[in-house]
Design a protein around this motif. Structure first.
Motif, PDB file in Angstrom:
ATOM      1  N   GLY A 185       1.961  13.705  -6.069  1.00 29.56           N
ATOM      2  CA  GLY A 185       1.565  12.387  -5.559  1.00 29.56           C
ATOM      3  C   GLY A 185       2.540  11.851  -4.528  1.00 29.56           C
TER       4      GLY A 185
ATOM      5  N   ARG B 218      -1.689  19.388 -11.959  1.00 29.73           N
ATOM      6  CA  ARG B 218      -2.842  19.716 -12.806  1.00 29.73           C
ATOM      7  C   ARG B 218      -3.166  21.190 -12.712  1.00 29.73           C
TER       8      ARG B 218
ATOM      9  N   SER C  10      -0.661   9.151 -12.904  1.00 35.02           N
ATOM     10  CA  SER C  10      -1.677   8.211 -13.391  1.00 35.02           C
ATOM     11  C   SER C  10      -2.686   8.064 -12.266  1.00 35.02           C
TER      12      SER C  10
ATOM     13  N   TYR D 231      -8.020  -0.716 -12.716  1.00 32.32           N
ATOM     14  CA  TYR D 231      -6.679  -0.159 -12.459  1.00 32.32           C
ATOM     15  C   TYR D 231      -5.612  -1.026 -13.133  1.00 32.32           C
TER      16      TYR D 231
ATOM     17  N   GLY E  95       3.152  -3.051  -4.195  1.00 34.44           N
ATOM     18  CA  GLY E  95       2.482  -2.090  -3.309  1.00 34.44           C
ATOM     19  C   GLY E  95       3.521  -1.170  -2.675  1.00 34.44           C
ATOM     20  N   ILE E  96       3.346   0.134  -2.884  1.00 31.62           N
ATOM     21  CA  ILE E  96       4.342   1.091  -2.375  1.00 31.62           C
ATOM     22  C   ILE E  96       3.920   1.570  -0.983  1.00 31.62           C
TER      23      ILE E  96
HETATM   24  P1  NAP Z   1      -1.007   9.324  -6.027  1.00 32.84           P
HETATM   25  O1  NAP Z   1      -0.430   9.790  -4.746  1.00 32.84           O
HETATM   26  O2  NAP Z   1      -2.472   9.272  -6.170  1.00 32.84           O
HETATM   27  O3  NAP Z   1      -0.386  10.203  -7.199  1.00 32.84           O
HETATM   28  C1  NAP Z   1      -0.930  10.194  -8.475  1.00 32.84           C
HETATM   29  C2  NAP Z   1      -0.419  11.415  -9.204  1.00 32.84           C
HETATM   30  O4  NAP Z   1      -0.984  11.411 -10.529  1.00 32.84           O
HETATM   31  C3  NAP Z   1      -0.849  12.727  -8.537  1.00 32.84           C
HETATM   32  O5  NAP Z   1       0.197  13.649  -8.639  1.00 32.84           O
HETATM   33  C4  NAP Z   1      -2.032  13.147  -9.396  1.00 32.84           C
HETATM   34  O6  NAP Z   1      -2.229  14.558  -9.416  1.00 32.84           O
HETATM   35  C5  NAP Z   1      -1.571  12.679 -10.759  1.00 32.84           C
HETATM   36  N1  NAP Z   1      -2.717  12.578 -11.669  1.00 32.84           N
HETATM   37  C6  NAP Z   1      -3.776  11.733 -11.598  1.00 32.84           C
HETATM   38  N2  NAP Z   1      -4.623  11.993 -12.604  1.00 32.84           N
HETATM   39  C7  NAP Z   1      -4.093  13.024 -13.319  1.00 32.84           C
HETATM   40  C8  NAP Z   1      -4.499  13.747 -14.466  1.00 32.84           C
HETATM   41  N3  NAP Z   1      -5.652  13.511 -15.105  1.00 32.84           N
HETATM   42  N4  NAP Z   1      -3.691  14.734 -14.910  1.00 32.84           N
HETATM   43  C9  NAP Z   1      -2.528  15.023 -14.289  1.00 32.84           C
HETATM   44  N5  NAP Z   1      -2.089  14.374 -13.188  1.00 32.84           N
HETATM   45  C10 NAP Z   1      -2.868  13.395 -12.716  1.00 32.84           C
HETATM   46  O7  NAP Z   1      -0.490   7.850  -6.376  1.00 32.84           O
HETATM   47  P2  NAP Z   1       0.923   7.174  -6.178  1.00 32.84           P
HETATM   48  O8  NAP Z   1       0.709   6.022  -5.268  1.00 32.84           O
HETATM   49  O9  NAP Z   1       1.975   8.163  -5.851  1.00 32.84           O
HETATM   50  O10 NAP Z   1       1.138   6.587  -7.642  1.00 32.84           O
HETATM   51  C11 NAP Z   1       2.055   7.202  -8.532  1.00 32.84           C
HETATM   52  C12 NAP Z   1       2.309   6.261  -9.682  1.00 32.84           C
HETATM   53  O11 NAP Z   1       2.794   5.021  -9.167  1.00 32.84           O
HETATM   54  C13 NAP Z   1       1.056   5.899 -10.505  1.00 32.84           C
HETATM   55  O12 NAP Z   1       1.470   5.779 -11.861  1.00 32.84           O
HETATM   56  C14 NAP Z   1       0.654   4.548  -9.956  1.00 32.84           C
HETATM   57  O13 NAP Z   1      -0.071   3.784 -10.895  1.00 32.84           O
HETATM   58  C15 NAP Z   1       2.031   3.950  -9.701  1.00 32.84           C
HETATM   59  N6  NAP Z   1       2.049   2.854  -8.733  1.00 32.84           N
HETATM   60  C16 NAP Z   1       1.651   3.070  -7.448  1.00 32.84           C
HETATM   61  C17 NAP Z   1       1.698   2.014  -6.539  1.00 32.84           C
HETATM   62  C18 NAP Z   1       1.316   2.202  -5.096  1.00 32.84           C
HETATM   63  O14 NAP Z   1       1.202   1.192  -4.372  1.00 32.84           O
HETATM   64  N7  NAP Z   1       1.125   3.420  -4.617  1.00 32.84           N
HETATM   65  C19 NAP Z   1       2.164   0.750  -6.944  1.00 32.84           C
HETATM   66  C20 NAP Z   1       2.592   0.583  -8.271  1.00 32.84           C
HETATM   67  C21 NAP Z   1       2.542   1.655  -9.163  1.00 32.84           C
HETATM   68  P3  NAP Z   1      -3.280  15.274  -8.412  1.00 32.84           P
HETATM   69  O15 NAP Z   1      -2.497  15.560  -7.160  1.00 32.84           O
HETATM   70  O16 NAP Z   1      -3.653  16.503  -9.143  1.00 32.84           O
HETATM   71  O17 NAP Z   1      -4.419  14.320  -8.196  1.00 32.84           O
END
Ligand code: NAP
Length: 340
Positions: free
Chosen positions: A12, A34, A84, A157, A188-189
């Protein structure tokens, strides 16, 4: 025990930056994907950005499956659980988000505590802190606040992140390990991309740069830099005083149009595509009659909420990257990747 970290969600946006920060700090990183078919691309990306991939290994884990969690913890000292599902468009069935978030957290933490890992750092979110509250609140949200799931404007979410974090604290408490859990609660990241996937949060900036947002609704962006969020996860692994605490992260808040103005100034060549004015709230409300996604944003319209990041600044020992610099870095990265 080795200084090996199990990092879930390494494919991610945040996961990649966290892997780089962990490698730079000298940890061995066991990243979970995954499907192991993704591992090589992740390795190449991290190597391209200077990661020492000789200390990088991969395991296959799915948040929705029991397989592999026990083995994944072998020889591991710390857990960083970032995986997630994070999507912009909410599914009709909210359990599509809630189940992997909550059940994945259960699998990760139960396996970590059963294997005797020293500490678990969970990526939670501002979503678990600052929603469902009275819109008139002006003071910043703190680590003591929890999202009110009965309140207005709570989408799938937000619910998934709140329930997952609550479950994490319950598991830690029942295991007598509350002091060994830390949550990072970013807003927001944004910030540089490591590859050509704009991810969910950066996609909003990409849409503005690509001309898809002619007029910007007064939606607040509480901005935090992905490099700071990654650094906070690493610091939280070993800082003795971090145990048992939540760390909210949001540098400052800007409405979409303010972010557009930052981008216009930094990238004059893209000025013509950026939103030219702020859409009045009544216009957004009319638009929302026909668009469910916009309807989902109405609760946030015009609300300049903010997070108190003081504990995280203490954890990092330095201020957070200014939001303006983060937005510019996001734009630069989107342009460099040919995405805008
Ligand atoms: P992202 O790029 O979509 O990354 C999500 C990661 O979770 C990916 O590696 C994805 O794997 C994995 N994932 C999703 N469903 C899964 C499953 N069923 N089994 C195993 N792995 C799974 O999102 P991100 O922005 O980096 O977010 C990462 C974390 O930060 C999350 O917990 C999110 O809630 C939190 N967060 C994000 C933000 C933001 O603004 N971006 C803000 C606050 C918190 P795949 O590559 O296989 O899909």
């Amino acid at each position: 025990m080795s200084d090996r970290v199990l990092l879930t969600g390494i494919s991610g946006y945040l996961g990649g930056h966290t892997a780089l920060a962990l490698l730079a700090a000298g940890f061995t990183v066991r990243g979970s994907v995954r499907n192991l078919a993704k591992a090589e691309a992740v390795r190449k990306t991290l190597e391209k950005h200077g990661g020492d991939v000789s200390r990088l290994e991969f395991v296959a884990l799915d948040l929705m499956s029991d397989g592999g969690w026990v083995e994944a913890m072998e020889g591991v000292r710390y857990l960083v659980h970032t995986a997630s599902p994070f999507v912009l468009k909410m599914p009709t069935d909210k359990t599509e988000l809630i189940r992997p978030a909550v059940e994945g957290t259960e699998r990760a933490l139960n396996a970590a505590f059963a294997a005797g890992l020293e500490r678990a750092v969970l990526t939670s979110s501002m979503a678990a802190i600052a929603y469902g509250h009275d819109k008139s609140r002006t003071e910043p949200f703190t680590a003591a606040d929890w999202t009110n799931l009965e309140g207005r404007g709570v989408n799938a979410y937000i619910e998934s992140k709140t329930l997952a974090e609550r479950r994490a604290w319950d598991i830690a408490r029942s295991a007598g390990r509350e002091i060994d859990l830390v949550t990072i609660n970013p807003a927001g990241i944004f910030g540089p991309l490591l590859d050509e996937d704009p991810g969910t949060s950066v996609a909003g900036i990409q849409r503005m740069l690509n001309g898809s947002v002619p007029a910007a609704p007064r939606i607040p962006l509480v901005v935090v830099d992905v490099r700071d969020v990654a650094a906070a996860h690493v610091a939280a692994l070993t800082a003795p005083e971090a145990g048992g605490k939540r760390f909210p992260m949001g540098e400052s808040t800007m409405f979409l149009f303010e972010a557009a103005c930052v981008l216009r100034e930094a990238f004059p060549g893209h000025a013509g595509k950026l939103p030219r004015f702020e859409m009045p709230d009544w216009g957004v409300r009319i638009y929302a009659l026909f668009d469910g996604d916009v309807r989902g944003l109405l609760g946030e319209l015009g609300v300049r909420k903010s997070l108190d990041s003081t504990p995280t600044i203490g954890l990092l020992g330095r201020p957070l990257i200014p939001a303006r610099d983060t937005i510019v870095a996001t734009g630069e990265s989107l342009i460099a990747q040919g995405l805008a």
